[in-house]
Design an enzyme around this catalytic site. Structure first.
Site, short mmCIF file in Angstrom:
data_model
loop_
_atom_site.label_atom_id
_atom_site.label_comp_id
_atom_site.label_asym_id
_atom_site.label_seq_id
_atom_site.Cartn_x
_atom_site.Cartn_y
_atom_site.Cartn_z
N LYS A 173 0.85 -1.20 0.00
CA LYS A 173 0.00 0.00 0.00
C LYS A 173 0.88 1.25 0.00
CE LYS A 173 -1.73 2.38 3.40
NZ LYS A 173 -1.63 3.76 2.87
N GLU A 246 10.49 1.38 9.96
CA GLU A 246 11.49 2.41 9.60
C GLU A 246 10.81 3.75 9.81
OE1 GLU A 246 14.56 2.09 9.04
OE2 GLU A 246 14.88 0.04 8.40
N CYS A 280 13.94 11.09 5.41
CA CYS A 280 14.03 10.65 6.81
C CYS A 280 15.43 10.86 7.36
CB CYS A 280 13.62 9.19 6.93
SG CYS A 280 14.54 8.09 5.84
N GLU A 376 10.81 16.86 14.34
CA GLU A 376 11.23 16.52 12.98
C GLU A 376 10.46 17.43 12.02
OE1 GLU A 376 9.70 12.90 11.18
OE2 GLU A 376 11.54 12.64 10.03
#
Ligand code: NAD
Length: 486
Positions: A173, A246, A280, A376
């Site tokens: 997905k 992750e 990331c 972040e």
């Protein structure tokens, strides 16, 4: 198999193109306008995909490894042959400039190919006159793969290639913000595998939780934010599905005073702003030694003022828009918060007014507890942080719930290694950044992840160990210590 009707795309389920009545509109972030429609799968569609993958599993598991590798190599070739088409679609839905979009597509092709250079080991834990004990690594079953919008093709490849090579089947997905390249990828490479081995489904926010709760999956491999990763882990706990997560990062790069700023300023800049800082492992906190702070800050600001940001489909733009509206609003809010708290913002070149564009922005030495440092950002707002000594900077760099990657910029390799050893991250780059290879595990420390991707360790995350005790003499000839003891 014609799955695209005008700008409507289809899912891949059991080797067939499947559409749905419900649709998911797909926007071009450079304009904010809808240009295509993806299917919006419901629970029944998911059931069909899982059932197809379940049916396909035994035969695929029993297919010789060499044949599974051959299928991945074939897929790699097809991706390469369609790289221009995939890159154009990528730019339209993701926003990244075309050249960089193509690099990602070619990277995915490389991952499909180079994963086949790995082997699934058989570990021998005992080999005596009487017996041999072998630990095989066998596939798990049907894998649920969920990927984000920032690297929609490469991160899908990181999952598809090792999972299928290890003998699993998969339902993949993509993010609702970038469904199209994954759908087209699925259509292109479907013929490389028996029906049901790879299924690609798309849908809105409700589809992810439906998948992680589905009893048909043996394993979830997830890439996305730490907040969602926690939800995935909770869902997996119900029936103890295996998981690989992750997740997010707030990566620190440390610049020591002995570096040549002319040589590294552009690399540092790209390490923070590549993909409009939606990476990331991008540098998200740039620690600069006080002796060179002003010089490097000014160089980076100059680069921000020179670097063109705009529609990725137009030549000359180095970076594109923020990928989606919610993320755009989040990053704007972070910048507003910095402004409201009196922090000094150094803005880059002006950006187009239409679309989700934000100028590349530096924040001049904000406090460590400001939101722009502590969170972040995942957008083009980079805090520059002044430090005076090594112990201090290591403590500040490690003061984060995240531990994905970090970088040390220092010409004294011994000192660089000493710093690198003290960073609590899964990856440390020295005088480089943003590197990854199919042979090296990426494994977030702390709340940046659980498990690992890539390399043999990443491949083995799609397997379970199975110990085989093999006698070297006829049955009954080997003494059984347990029987002797009783
Ligand atoms: P996200 O967590 O919002 O979404 C990721 C995926 O999860 C999407 O496909 C989404 O539809 C799905 N999802 C959402 N809610 C779900 C739920 N409750 N259950 C199951 N699935 C659900 O992340 P994003 O905004 O798409 O991506 C950005 C984040 O991803 C950043 O934090 C970034 O650092 C992280 N990321 C990590 C890596 C890595 O390798 N560590 C790589 C790329 C991105």
């Amino acid at each position: 198999m014609a799955t695209m009707v005008h700008d409507r795309y289809a899912m891949l389920i059991d080797g067939e193109a499947v559409t749905t009545a419900a649709i998911l509109p797909v926007k071009n972030p450079a304009t904010g306008e809808t240009f295509a429609e993806a299917p919006a799968a419901d629970a029944d569609d998911l059931d069909r995909a899982v059932a197809a993958a379940t049916r396909a599993f035994p035969a695929w598991r029993d297919t010789p490894l060499a044949d599974r590798k051959a299928a991945l190599k074939e897929a790699s070739k097809i991706i390469e042959q369609h790289a221009d088409e995939l890159a154009a679609l990528f730019t339209r839905e993701q926003g990244r400039p075309l050249a960089s979009a193509k690099e990602e597509v070619m990277g995915a092709a490389f991952w499909f190919k180079s994963t086949t250079w790995l082997d699934i080991p058989i570990d021998v834990t005992e080999d005596t006159d009487t017996r041999r004990i072998e630990v095989h690594h066998v596939p798990l079953g049907v894998v649920c793969a969920i990927v984000p919008w920032n690297f929609p093709v490469l991160l899908a490849a990181w999952k598809i290639a090792p999972a299928l090579m290890a003998g699993n089947t998969m339902v993949l997905k993509p993010s609702p913000f970038t469904p199209l390249t994954a759908l087209r990828l699925g259509e292109l490479i479907a013929g490389c595998f028996p029906a049901g081995v790879l299924n690609v489904i798309t849908g809105g926010d409700e589809l992810g939780p439906l998948m992680t709760a589905h009893k048909g999956f043996a394993k979830i491999t997830f890439t996305g934010s730490t907040a969602t990763g926690r939800r995935v882990m909770e869902a997996a706990a119900k029936d103890l599905k295996r998981i690989t997560l992750e997740l997010g990062g707030n990566d620190a790069a440390i610049v020591m005073p002995d570096v040549d700023l002319d040589a590294i300023a552009a690399q540092l800049f790209h390490g923070a702003f590549h993909n409009t800082a939606q990476v990331c492992v991008a540098t998200k906190r740039l620690f600069i030694h006080a002796d060179i702070y002003d010089q490097l800050r000014d160089r980076l600001h100059q680069l921000a003022k020179e670097t063109p940001v705009g529609d990725g489909a137009e030549q000359g733009n180095r970076y594109g828009p923020i990928q989606n509206e919610p993320q755009y609003r989040r990053v704007l809010a972070l910048i507003e918060d910095a402004r409201a708290n009196g922090l000094t913002l150094l803005e880059g070149r002006p950006v187009p007014e239409r679309g989700y564009f934000i100028p590349l922005t530096l924040v001049d030495n904000p406090p460590d507890d400001s939101r722009v440092v502590a969170e972040e950002a995942f957008g083009p707002v980079l805090p520059l942080l002044k430090f005076h000594d090594v112990d201090e900077v290591i403590e500040r760099a490690n003061a984060s719930e995240y531990g994905l990657a970090g970088a040390v910029w220092c010409n004294d390799l011994e000192q660089a290694m000493a710093i690198a050893h003290r960073l609590d991250t899964g990856t440390v780059w020295i005088n480089q950044n943003l590197q990854s290879t199919p042979f090296t595990p990426l494994a977030g420390a702390k709340q940046s992840g659980f498990g690992q991707e890539n390399g043999v360790p990443g491949l083995l995350e799609f397997t379970r160990p199975k110990a085989m005790y093999i006698p070297k003499a006829p049955a009954g000839a080997v003494s059984d210590p347990a029987a002797m003891a009783s």
